[in-house]
Design a protein around this motif. Sequence first.
Motif, PDB file in Angstrom:
ATOM      1  N   SER A 135       0.904  -1.316   0.121  1.00 49.22           N
ATOM      2  CA  SER A 135      -0.061   0.012   0.043  1.00 49.22           C
ATOM      3  C   SER A 135       0.862   1.333   0.042  1.00 49.22           C
ATOM      4  CB  SER A 135      -0.990  -0.052   1.044  1.00 49.22           C
ATOM      5  OG  SER A 135      -1.694  -1.120   1.113  1.00 49.22           O
ATOM      6  N   HIS A 136       1.849   1.203   0.917  1.00 48.63           N
ATOM      7  CA  HIS A 136       2.650   2.476   0.961  1.00 48.63           C
ATOM      8  C   HIS A 136       3.690   2.602  -0.489  1.00 48.63           C
ATOM      9  CE1 HIS A 136       2.521   3.914   4.811  1.00 48.63           C
ATOM     10  NE2 HIS A 136       2.242   2.677   5.370  1.00 48.63           N
ATOM     11  N   GLU A 137       3.924   1.377  -1.010  1.00 48.26           N
ATOM     12  CA  GLU A 137       4.700   1.633  -2.155  1.00 48.26           C
ATOM     13  C   GLU A 137       3.699   2.114  -3.557  1.00 48.26           C
ATOM     14  OE1 GLU A 137       7.900   1.377  -2.642  1.00 48.26           O
ATOM     15  OE2 GLU A 137       8.314   0.987  -0.398  1.00 48.26           O
ATOM     16  N   LEU A 138       2.571   1.617  -3.615  1.00 48.30           N
ATOM     17  CA  LEU A 138       1.720   1.959  -4.324  1.00 48.30           C
ATOM     18  C   LEU A 138       1.075   3.376  -4.246  1.00 48.30           C
ATOM     19  CD1 LEU A 138      -0.381  -1.490  -5.077  1.00 48.30           C
ATOM     20  CD2 LEU A 138       1.426  -0.368  -6.565  1.00 48.30           C
ATOM     21  N   ARG A 139       1.201   3.965  -3.244  1.00 46.12           N
ATOM     22  CA  ARG A 139       0.419   4.982  -2.779  1.00 46.12           C
ATOM     23  C   ARG A 139       1.102   6.362  -3.744  1.00 46.12           C
ATOM     24  NH1 ARG A 139      -0.924   7.433   3.097  1.00 46.12           N
ATOM     25  NH2 ARG A 139      -2.694   9.137   2.394  1.00 46.12           N
ATOM     26  N   THR A 140       2.389   6.370  -3.685  1.00 46.70           N
ATOM     27  CA  THR A 140       2.877   7.691  -4.514  1.00 46.70           C
ATOM     28  C   THR A 140       3.026   7.453  -6.051  1.00 46.70           C
ATOM     29  OG1 THR A 140       4.926   7.729  -2.596  1.00 46.70           O
ATOM     30  CG2 THR A 140       5.366   8.780  -4.650  1.00 46.70           C
ATOM     31  N   PRO A 141       3.149   6.389  -6.474  1.00 46.71           N
ATOM     32  CA  PRO A 141       2.945   6.233  -7.943  1.00 46.71           C
ATOM     33  C   PRO A 141       1.489   6.553  -8.426  1.00 46.71           C
ATOM     34  CG  PRO A 141       3.593   4.190  -7.199  1.00 46.71           C
ATOM     35  CD  PRO A 141       3.825   5.152  -6.033  1.00 46.71           C
ATOM     36  N   LEU A 142       0.462   5.881  -7.585  1.00 45.60           N
ATOM     37  CA  LEU A 142      -0.904   6.080  -8.047  1.00 45.60           C
ATOM     38  C   LEU A 142      -1.300   7.624  -7.753  1.00 45.60           C
ATOM     39  CD1 LEU A 142      -2.732   3.209  -6.561  1.00 45.60           C
ATOM     40  CD2 LEU A 142      -2.680   3.954  -8.722  1.00 45.60           C
ATOM     41  N   THR A 143      -0.587   8.247  -6.729  1.00 45.26           N
ATOM     42  CA  THR A 143      -1.047   9.621  -6.769  1.00 45.26           C
ATOM     43  C   THR A 143      -0.776  10.386  -7.774  1.00 45.26           C
ATOM     44  OG1 THR A 143      -0.918   9.399  -4.322  1.00 45.26           O
ATOM     45  CG2 THR A 143      -0.607  11.667  -5.221  1.00 45.26           C
ATOM     46  N   SER A 144       0.458  10.269  -8.277  1.00 49.21           N
ATOM     47  CA  SER A 144       1.056  10.824  -9.579  1.00 49.21           C
ATOM     48  C   SER A 144       0.336  10.433 -10.854  1.00 49.21           C
ATOM     49  CB  SER A 144       2.530  10.291  -9.849  1.00 49.21           C
ATOM     50  OG  SER A 144       3.380  10.720  -8.720  1.00 49.21           O
ATOM     51  N   ILE A 145      -0.162   9.250 -10.752  1.00 50.09           N
ATOM     52  CA  ILE A 145      -0.880   8.648 -12.117  1.00 50.09           C
ATOM     53  C   ILE A 145      -2.441   9.460 -12.070  1.00 50.09           C
ATOM     54  CG2 ILE A 145      -1.983   6.936 -13.126  1.00 50.09           C
ATOM     55  CD1 ILE A 145       0.246   5.074 -12.123  1.00 50.09           C
ATOM     56  N   TYR A 146      -2.726   9.652 -10.808  1.00 44.65           N
ATOM     57  CA  TYR A 146      -4.052  10.356 -10.554  1.00 44.65           C
ATOM     58  C   TYR A 146      -4.093  11.590 -10.878  1.00 44.65           C
ATOM     59  CZ  TYR A 146      -8.375  11.949  -8.425  1.00 44.65           C
ATOM     60  OH  TYR A 146      -9.742  12.630  -8.444  1.00 44.65           O
ATOM     61  N   GLY A 147      -2.903  12.381 -10.653  1.00 47.32           N
ATOM     62  CA  GLY A 147      -2.796  13.618 -11.040  1.00 47.32           C
ATOM     63  C   GLY A 147      -2.645  14.006 -12.342  1.00 47.32           C
ATOM     64  N   ALA A 148      -2.017  13.196 -13.015  1.00 52.61           N
ATOM     65  CA  ALA A 148      -1.721  13.257 -14.469  1.00 52.61           C
ATOM     66  C   ALA A 148      -2.842  13.119 -15.302  1.00 52.61           C
ATOM     67  CB  ALA A 148      -0.576  12.316 -14.936  1.00 52.61           C
TER      68      ALA A 148
END
Length: 734
Positions: free
Chosen positions: A497-510
């Motif tokens: 969950s911690h490892e996926l949170r940062t890239p998902l946040t970037s993907i969601y923002g993009a």
Amino acid sequence: MKQPRYSRLAIKILLLILGASLLEVVLSGWVTQQALRSDMQDLLIEQQARINRNAVELIDRELDIRQQFLATLAGQLALSGRVSYPAAARLIASQRDNINGYFPGGILVLNDQGVAIGESTHVEGRLGTRYADRPHIQQALRSGQPSISKPIMGRTLRTPIISISAPVKNAGGEVIGLIAGVIELERENLFDVAVNLTLGVPSRLFVLDTTHQIYVTATDPKLAMQPLPDDADSPLLAALRSGQKRGLLHNSETGGDDLFIADDVPHLGWRVVSLTPLKQITDKLEPILTQKLVIGLVFFLLLALALVLLLRRAMHPLSAAAQQITQMMEGERPIQPIQINRTDEVGYLVHAFNQLSQRQQQQALELQRERDLLRSQFDQSSDAIVLLDVHSLQILEANPQCSRLLGYSVDRLRGRPFAELLAAEQAALPDLLSQAMAEAGHCNMALLRQFGGSVHCEVTAASVGLPDQRQLMLNLRDISERMRSEQLKNDFVSTVSHELRTPLTSIYGALRLANSGVLHDQPEQARSLLQAAEENSQRLTALINDLLDIDKLEAGKLELSLQPLDLDQQLQDARRMLASTADEAEVHLRLPEPGGQRIMADPQRFQQVLANLLSNAIKFSPPGAQVEIETQACEQQVRLTITDHGDGIPLAFQPNVFQRFAQADATATRQRGGTGLGLAITRSLVRAMHGAIGFSSTPGQGSRFWVSLPRVLPANTQDPRPAAPDSNGSKAHE
């Protein structure tokens, strides 16, 4: 022990039976005397009451016949159309014989003003007299119904009379006159048949006029029309005037008691009284009792002779059977069925003893087999099992698996307090055992091993043994490996969950940036795919946030900032946050009236609780429905209730509502969204804020979730109102 002689027992039985028989003769004689006296007295009372009722019915029937006769005359007079002197004279002349038969005292014909215009027997001054002031005349003229007066003094006759009135009506039903029949009580006696009724014993009958205090008639004709004596001279009249209707009076002439029964005659104010001496009954009891005593003594002597013969014959085989049983007890002969050839009760007793002995031997063998089986299961069980004393909680017994699990030998475990095996930082042993003994319940314990370290066990407990020798049986199942697996799983979920949170946040923002219109001239298909990607990334981000919240709550690492909050403002903020969601679902959120309540909670986490509960209510409400929010202040808590009118929660799923990833219907999940973690997180957050949460739901009628949080009370104030019940007609869960 020496075998006693059977004659001693026979003598005891003989004396006992003869004594009981003699006592029965004496007691039955006394009981019979009392029963006969009571039964005959009850019979006399019932017979005399029936005769009294018959006398009253005869009197009432005689008056009714005369009333019907007057009604017939009134009907004939009504045919003329008016009540006049000539019409009255013609009627009286045509019916004179019948009138003299029914009313020797004569009849009067009155007009509609109550004035006498005709009479069958001439009395000076009666014609032209106005009788409308008499109550029974007024009643008949006013009501148009026949009436019978109580005994009165005749206005012109100057003697006691009874007046029977029948109205004369024209074709329109209007009362145009009366015909009144006169009964002179001093000249005629209507009640000869009633007076002559007797019981076959000296019995007297009185008809009393309690209005004029005179005897109307009696068994003794000399008493007719005599004044009634005072209470001091007549105990009977004293009892009647006191309101009694039946009872016993002492008769000074006979020295015994007399039974009196009184009944009232309807419409007349008369009382029919019968008086019967009870001595006639008691005199008949003496020969009956003497005869019964003689019969009882003869029976007693015959019974004594028969008992001596029967006991002599019956006791011998019993003595022989007792001797054989004694010899088997002392080992003089092997245990075997008793041999007595009898078909009576003695033979049946011996046969039952033989069957009981055989069954006892069979049960002893079965009990031994069951003990061996249970011991084998106890020793070979894959679970560790210990037996504890219910009072001291010391170990009474342990199986080999328990020895292998903890490292102690079975001998070293016996007599050891079980509390010494508990690792530190656990609840008290009695609390753990109560949890383990609950229905379908269990608890987890960390137990110390002999050579260091501990083992985690899942424990179930049950009370076993006899009522006066209760023991606790604990089943200990090693769950150390399972707990390590769960910890690894939780660590993995937390790490991922911690490892996926940062890239998902970037993907969601993009994706949000791309969908906001920055990229111009996108193909329609590309826009659709980007929109779906944004929604899925948002859903994955929410899932990861929920997983992280669960991880923090279970690890006890979630930091809360508890502070006083304005409940009304919090509800307004939640409605603004979910306004678009409610509008899309066409659901209306109804807030309660502002109540000024304040709660102690974390503002961010409380909004998360409200968002989870309200979004669920909106999600499962049909279009056009309403979600109601209510608040209620209790003594130390404030209760918040959220009610929807959707399909409700299925009964089979209700126990799992607060479980992680629990969802009632996978199809509904795909249609409405959700991860199944919202309510689990909500319950953990509420409990972390020192509150409680629960729900009640009826399938097909909606659901009702409630949250109770600590209340912030103003200084020096108290709220005495009790908490509201947690039910809307279905079972409540917490």
